[in-house]
Design an enzyme around this catalytic site. Sequence first.
Site: not given
Ligand code: 4NP
Length: 151
Positions: A7, A13, A123
């Site tokens: 991800c 995720r 997300d």
């Molecule tokens: P992930 O969620 O991609 O599901 O781990 C996120 C984690 C961090 C960020 C965005 C989405 N961020 O902008 O730091």
Amino acid sequence: MKILMVCLGNICRSPLAEGILQDKSNQLSLNWEVDSAGTIATHEGEHPDYRSIEVANKHKIDINNQRSRPFQISDFDIYDLIYVMDESNYNDIIALAKTENEKSKVKMILNELFPNENRNVPDPYFGGDEGFDNVYQMLEKACSIIIEKYK
Ligand code: 4NP
């Protein structure tokens, strides 16, 4: 099988997807190697988001020992399949693939549930806990199909 879940940040995720698939593999003694990575390195070394840890705990899956790491080019050699959570992850990883074989390993995980629809795992980072339950349910169904397909 060696499977990598990808991800954006590798804290919400893909750690859940890793935990769920590894748990299913362990229950069937399949010996699959499951890992996860992010397309960005912003959260490198961090635990999964506490909301992912909590929703996993609710289902008796422990993801506390995971640490975020960025995707590496060498992952194309190590893993048989690379499941991405959304279209943006797909474009980022495909852009790094050098061969058709590498490209063919990259799949959108919800296409296992909804073939060819290219649906995104939303997300949940900026939303509430409900988002994490929703993500868990989607990933649980997709991982059940992956297990049945490749076991
Ligand atoms: P992930 O969620 O991609 O599901 O781990 C996120 C984690 C961090 C960020 C965005 C989405 N961020 O902008 O730091």
